[in-house]
Design a protein around this motif. Structure first.
Motif, PDB file in Angstrom:
ATOM      1  N   LEU A  34       0.952  -1.282  -0.053  1.00 51.40           N
ATOM      2  CA  LEU A  34      -0.183   0.109  -0.123  1.00 51.40           C
ATOM      3  C   LEU A  34       0.890   1.024   0.102  1.00 51.40           C
ATOM      4  CD1 LEU A  34      -2.721   1.602   0.235  1.00 51.40           C
ATOM      5  CD2 LEU A  34      -2.662   1.306   2.539  1.00 51.40           C
ATOM      6  N   ILE A  35       1.869   1.327   0.837  1.00 49.25           N
ATOM      7  CA  ILE A  35       2.724   2.378   0.800  1.00 49.25           C
ATOM      8  C   ILE A  35       3.579   2.793  -0.499  1.00 49.25           C
ATOM      9  CG2 ILE A  35       4.932   3.432   1.983  1.00 49.25           C
ATOM     10  CD1 ILE A  35       3.954   2.057   4.478  1.00 49.25           C
ATOM     11  N   GLN A  36       4.032   1.488  -1.000  1.00 51.86           N
ATOM     12  CA  GLN A  36       4.478   1.875  -2.450  1.00 51.86           C
ATOM     13  C   GLN A  36       3.568   2.383  -3.581  1.00 51.86           C
ATOM     14  OE1 GLN A  36       7.979   1.509  -2.769  1.00 51.86           O
ATOM     15  NE2 GLN A  36       7.455   2.518  -4.639  1.00 51.86           N
ATOM     16  N   HIS A  37       2.434   1.811  -3.333  1.00 49.78           N
ATOM     17  CA  HIS A  37       1.458   2.288  -4.467  1.00 49.78           C
ATOM     18  C   HIS A  37       1.117   3.648  -4.081  1.00 49.78           C
ATOM     19  CE1 HIS A  37      -2.137   2.531  -6.615  1.00 49.78           C
ATOM     20  NE2 HIS A  37      -2.906   3.091  -5.587  1.00 49.78           N
ATOM     21  N   ILE A  38       1.119   4.117  -2.932  1.00 47.35           N
ATOM     22  CA  ILE A  38       0.788   5.672  -2.552  1.00 47.35           C
ATOM     23  C   ILE A  38       2.202   6.450  -3.154  1.00 47.35           C
ATOM     24  CG2 ILE A  38       0.779   7.470  -0.824  1.00 47.35           C
ATOM     25  CD1 ILE A  38      -0.761   5.203   0.754  1.00 47.35           C
ATOM     26  N   LEU A  39       3.251   5.936  -3.186  1.00 48.04           N
ATOM     27  CA  LEU A  39       4.686   6.704  -3.469  1.00 48.04           C
ATOM     28  C   LEU A  39       4.500   6.615  -4.968  1.00 48.04           C
ATOM     29  CD1 LEU A  39       6.893   5.636  -0.646  1.00 48.04           C
ATOM     30  CD2 LEU A  39       5.708   7.714  -0.787  1.00 48.04           C
ATOM     31  N   ASP A  40       4.153   5.601  -5.543  1.00 47.48           N
ATOM     32  CA  ASP A  40       4.178   5.349  -7.022  1.00 47.48           C
ATOM     33  C   ASP A  40       3.221   6.365  -7.648  1.00 47.48           C
ATOM     34  OD1 ASP A  40       6.093   3.574  -6.899  1.00 47.48           O
ATOM     35  OD2 ASP A  40       4.648   1.863  -7.294  1.00 47.48           O
ATOM     36  N   ASN A  41       2.442   7.052  -6.942  1.00 44.84           N
ATOM     37  CA  ASN A  41       1.424   8.010  -7.738  1.00 44.84           C
ATOM     38  C   ASN A  41       1.663   9.281  -7.186  1.00 44.84           C
ATOM     39  OD1 ASN A  41      -0.833   6.397  -9.139  1.00 44.84           O
ATOM     40  ND2 ASN A  41      -0.338   5.067  -7.359  1.00 44.84           N
ATOM     41  N   VAL A  42       2.861   9.703  -6.840  1.00 43.64           N
ATOM     42  CA  VAL A  42       3.359  11.140  -6.666  1.00 43.64           C
ATOM     43  C   VAL A  42       4.669  11.453  -7.332  1.00 43.64           C
ATOM     44  CG1 VAL A  42       2.271  11.117  -4.359  1.00 43.64           C
ATOM     45  CG2 VAL A  42       4.786  10.575  -4.629  1.00 43.64           C
ATOM     46  N   ARG A  43       5.293  12.604  -7.552  1.00 40.13           N
ATOM     47  CA  ARG A  43       6.045  13.141  -8.243  1.00 40.13           C
ATOM     48  C   ARG A  43       7.379  13.279  -7.464  1.00 40.13           C
ATOM     49  NH1 ARG A  43       1.569  15.854  -9.748  1.00 40.13           N
ATOM     50  NH2 ARG A  43       0.868  15.908 -12.123  1.00 40.13           N
ATOM     51  N   THR A  44       7.164  13.302  -6.095  1.00 41.54           N
ATOM     52  CA  THR A  44       8.244  13.339  -5.146  1.00 41.54           C
ATOM     53  C   THR A  44       8.320  12.175  -4.117  1.00 41.54           C
ATOM     54  OG1 THR A  44       6.767  14.679  -3.866  1.00 41.54           O
ATOM     55  CG2 THR A  44       8.266  16.060  -5.467  1.00 41.54           C
ATOM     56  N   PRO A  45       8.391  10.924  -4.758  1.00 40.24           N
ATOM     57  CA  PRO A  45       8.438   9.703  -4.041  1.00 40.24           C
ATOM     58  C   PRO A  45       9.583   9.917  -2.650  1.00 40.24           C
ATOM     59  CG  PRO A  45       9.309   9.330  -6.080  1.00 40.24           C
ATOM     60  CD  PRO A  45       8.723  10.600  -6.183  1.00 40.24           C
ATOM     61  N   GLU A  46      10.690  10.437  -3.087  1.00 44.47           N
ATOM     62  CA  GLU A  46      11.735  10.296  -1.890  1.00 44.47           C
ATOM     63  C   GLU A  46      11.300  11.399  -0.942  1.00 44.47           C
ATOM     64  OE1 GLU A  46      16.569  11.001  -1.367  1.00 44.47           O
ATOM     65  OE2 GLU A  46      15.628  11.358  -3.333  1.00 44.47           O
ATOM     66  N   GLN A  47      10.817  12.461  -1.313  1.00 48.40           N
ATOM     67  CA  GLN A  47      10.403  13.451  -0.055  1.00 48.40           C
ATOM     68  C   GLN A  47       9.326  13.029   0.491  1.00 48.40           C
ATOM     69  OE1 GLN A  47       9.579  17.368  -1.301  1.00 48.40           O
ATOM     70  NE2 GLN A  47      11.777  17.376  -2.534  1.00 48.40           N
ATOM     71  N   ASN A  48       8.156  12.286  -0.173  1.00 47.25           N
ATOM     72  CA  ASN A  48       6.841  11.842   0.550  1.00 47.25           C
ATOM     73  C   ASN A  48       7.229  10.686   1.330  1.00 47.25           C
ATOM     74  OD1 ASN A  48       5.893  13.760  -1.443  1.00 47.25           O
ATOM     75  ND2 ASN A  48       3.917  12.545  -1.294  1.00 47.25           N
ATOM     76  N   ARG A  49       8.229   9.841   0.890  1.00 50.20           N
ATOM     77  CA  ARG A  49       8.646   8.797   1.930  1.00 50.20           C
ATOM     78  C   ARG A  49       9.307   9.143   3.193  1.00 50.20           C
ATOM     79  NH1 ARG A  49       9.349   3.363   0.623  1.00 50.20           N
ATOM     80  NH2 ARG A  49       9.381   3.740  -1.560  1.00 50.20           N
ATOM     81  N   GLY A  50      10.152  10.196   3.037  1.00 52.16           N
ATOM     82  CA  GLY A  50      10.904  11.011   4.172  1.00 52.16           C
ATOM     83  C   GLY A  50       9.640  11.581   5.160  1.00 52.16           C
ATOM     84  N   ASP A  51       8.867  12.001   4.540  1.00 50.35           N
ATOM     85  CA  ASP A  51       7.754  12.813   5.389  1.00 50.35           C
ATOM     86  C   ASP A  51       6.937  11.954   6.090  1.00 50.35           C
ATOM     87  OD1 ASP A  51       9.033  15.399   4.386  1.00 50.35           O
ATOM     88  OD2 ASP A  51       7.351  15.670   3.140  1.00 50.35           O
ATOM     89  N   LEU A  52       6.604  10.824   5.288  1.00 52.33           N
ATOM     90  CA  LEU A  52       5.637   9.853   5.914  1.00 52.33           C
ATOM     91  C   LEU A  52       6.359   9.034   7.067  1.00 52.33           C
ATOM     92  CD1 LEU A  52       3.092   8.067   5.901  1.00 52.33           C
ATOM     93  CD2 LEU A  52       4.032   6.747   4.099  1.00 52.33           C
ATOM     94  N   GLU A  53       7.415   8.908   7.059  1.00 46.06           N
ATOM     95  CA  GLU A  53       8.321   8.175   8.024  1.00 46.06           C
ATOM     96  C   GLU A  53       8.453   9.153   9.336  1.00 46.06           C
ATOM     97  OE1 GLU A  53       8.984   5.206   8.466  1.00 46.06           O
ATOM     98  OE2 GLU A  53       8.686   4.694   6.160  1.00 46.06           O
ATOM     99  N   ALA A  54       8.716  10.439   8.977  1.00 45.93           N
ATOM    100  CA  ALA A  54       8.734  11.494  10.123  1.00 45.93           C
ATOM    101  C   ALA A  54       7.316  11.581  10.525  1.00 45.93           C
ATOM    102  CB  ALA A  54       9.189  12.991   9.419  1.00 45.93           C
ATOM    103  N   LEU A  55       6.206  11.548   9.927  1.00 45.59           N
ATOM    104  CA  LEU A  55       5.027  11.592  10.478  1.00 45.59           C
ATOM    105  C   LEU A  55       4.534  10.448  11.350  1.00 45.59           C
ATOM    106  CD1 LEU A  55       2.987  12.828   7.322  1.00 45.59           C
ATOM    107  CD2 LEU A  55       2.863  14.048   9.410  1.00 45.59           C
TER     108      LEU A  55
END
Length: 606
Positions: A186-207
């Protein structure tokens, strides 16, 4: 929660209590200690989030919120960060509860961003962790942050979109950890649908880390004091905050107070068609209703506002800020569910402040800032020692973006430009600062130039004189960028085509502007709201933010303060004489006392 309610009742963000604990007496020292522990936990959660985040909007601007909540979403404490983020988390929890209540397990982590089910807007990812004690679900730790991109039709920020699905990936109460098991697919699916996957992954882990530290600290409190003492203490603090706010409301004469109808520039598509913001403040006893009847019908762009996730928090934040201002009261009043209880809001269904699904509501901050601004202006006549003159009241969020070097992702940078506050009793308006419903910091120029192909040519206060008043208005910022590569531009700003209003005799402020290639034969004035605009390599973008209104009669301003503004080159000697009745001797740069007395006496005689 139904959106369609009568204005005689309104809707409050305050929660209903379902007690799973016994109410006990708590001694004053323990009460203070637990209150401090709650407060420090929320602050620590915010610290973890902004220190771990990847995107500059969270990491540098601190566009985030964090806190602890009971099982119904009642706010026990919140971080000292953006009030929209903090105030909306109870609505996130209610939106999540509608789908997941009764299914929570230790180790769950829920991700949510649906604007029609509590989210402030879809780019604000919310992460919520249910907290368990002795096998029982007793509360939540929750946080939110604005991520760089969520997909959709345009990088970063978008205005001209057809509906809520076009904004990007909607995540409705999804367990990204289920009973401690991470859902990587599920997390990979979410990140595959954004233009900034690295930033979003880091922000998600921070949240996630932020919510987990909140869970850990709350459990530590329970281990030390027990559930009954901790929740009884939290209940006392909520009741205390409620009573403190109600006591201030009771001091306002009952009545209906209206601000002049304000007009936002446009909706991002229908150019030169202003969007109305109508605000009425109804005071009855110890309760207040913010009525937005008369505001514009919903628009066919992203320029609508989620009612529960954005309108209700701004109503509460405005009233709490005006009446419980730490600068004018001595008592400590924590922000919690108690502050939500006396304040209600109403917006007719099908308007920009209560849109019908599936209208897009991606870009909502300029509207809610104008609501806050109008509440101030409506109450200024009866609260002259608390209210302020018109502020910039237009969060100027601009997204710069382009294809990254890897050719597979985008770089996205979202900048919050600084406006200013209006003057208030005893204080000039603050210069070049985010205003009203936000608390975001400016990003350092060095951080931007290090990471993106942009160069700052200018970053300073505007050259225009501040709005005259006994207490002058604040001065907006002036920023100019040189683009070193072709750059997409998206903006949800508002130039304040109707400038920030003066109050109680103060003058109006000054509108803002966006200009491409200013001072050249290619100069072009841009609209404040744009989607898919291209700024070419070598082009410049000049941004002026609105300056706030003045407060009180400028001819009552202390003459030395006027002279100081002349010394600081905020005013010319001509400005001082015309607007303030202060004559400045330009040979000695001192006050001409006799000339000033004559000029002010002549004005008084008119």
């Amino acid at each position: 929660m139904s959106k369609d309610v009568m204005p005689t009742t309104g809707v409050s963000l305050a929660g209903e209590a379902t007690r799973t604990w016994n109410d006990v007496e708590v001694d004053p020292i323990t009460l203070r200690v637990i209150g401090g522990a709650l407060d420090s936990t929320a602050k620590e959660m915010a610290q973890v989030l902004y220190r771990m985040a990847y995107s500059s909007l969270i990491r540098e601007s601190e566009d985030l919120g964090a806190g602890l909540f009971d099982v119904n979403g009642r706010e026990l404490c919140e971080s000292d960060s953006t009030p929209m983020h903090c105030g909306s988390i109870p609505a996130y929890i209610r939106g999540i509860n509608r789908r997941l209540a009764g299914t929570y397990k230790p180790g769950d982590v829920v991700l949510h961003n649906h604007p029609y089910h509590g989210a402030a807007h879809s780019p604000d990812y919310g992460v919520v962790i249910p907290i368990f004690w002795e096998g029982e679900h007793v509360g939540f730790a929750g946080c939110t942050g604005h991520v760089s991109d969520i997909g959709g039709n345009f990088p970063g920020l978008c205005m001209d979109v057809v509906d809520v699905w076009a904004e990007g990936k909607l995540i409705d109460s999804m367990k990204i950890y289920d009973g401690g098991v991470r859902n990587d697919a599920l997390i990979q699916h979410i990140l595959d649908n954004v233009r900034t996957p690295e930033q979003n992954r880091g922000d998600l882990e921070a949240l996630i880390a932020s919510a987990r530290i909140g869970e850990k600290r709350f459990v530590e409190m329970l281990e030390k004091y027990g559930l009954d003492v901790v929740m009884s203490s939290a209940e006392r603090w909520m009741d205390y905050s409620e009573e403190m706010l109600r006591s201030r409301i009771r001091a306002i004469p009952d009545g209906s107070y209206e601000a002049p109808v304000g007009y936002l520039d446009d909706d991002g598509k229908n150019r030169d068609v202003p969007v109305a913001v109508a605000v009425r403040v109804q005071v009855e006893g110890d309760e207040i209703l913010i009525d937005l009847t008369g505001s514009s019908p919903q628009v066919p762009t992203a320029f609508n506002v989620p009612f529960e996730g954005s309108v209700l928090p701004v109503a509460v934040s405005a009233i709490r800020t005006i009446l419980l201002d730490e600068a004018v009261i001595d008592e400590y009043v924590p922000q919690n569910d108690g502050c939500f209880r006396p304040v209600k809001a109403y917006a007719p269904e099908g308007t920009i402040f209560n849109p019908d699904f599936p209208a897009s509501c991606f870009a909502r901050f300029s509207q809610v800032n104008r609501v806050f601004d109008s509440i101030n202006l409506a109450l200024a006549p009866v609260l002259p020692d608390h209210a302020i003159a018109g502020s910039s009241a237009a969060l100027c969020a601009i997204a710069y973006s382009g294809l990254a070097d890897d050719g597979e992702s985008y770089w996205v940078y979202i900048e919050i430009n600084e406006g200013s506050y209006g003057g208030r009793q005893g204080k000039d308006g603050m210069d070049a600062v985010d205003a009203l419903m936000a608390n975001t910091r400016n990003n350092p120029i060095e951080e931007l130039e290090l990471n993106h192909a942009m160069r700052a040519l200018r970053y300073e206060l505007r050259d225009d004189a501040p709005a005259p008043g006994k207490w002058r208005g604040g001065i907006g910022s002036h920023r100019s960028w040189l683009m070193l590569t072709d750059t997409f531009l998206g903006s949800e700003a508002d130039n304040r085509s109707d400038p920030p209003a003066g109050a109680l005799g103060g003058h109006d402020g000054v509108s803002g502007s966006f200009v491409r290639n200013v001072g050249t034969d290619r100069e072009e004035v841009l609209y404040s709201k744009v989607t898919q605009e291209m700024i070419r390599s070598g082009d410049t973008l000049d941004i002026k933010m609105p300056s706030g209104g003045g407060f009180g009669d400028p001819f009552e301003r202390d003459a030395f303060k006027v002279l100081s503004d002349v010394w600081d080159e905020y005013l010319t000697a001509e400005d001082a004489a015309r607007d303030y009745g202060v004559v400045v001797d330009t040979q000695t740069w001192t006050i001409d006392e006799a000339g000033t007395e004559r000029l002010r006496a002549a004005r008084a005689a008119v």
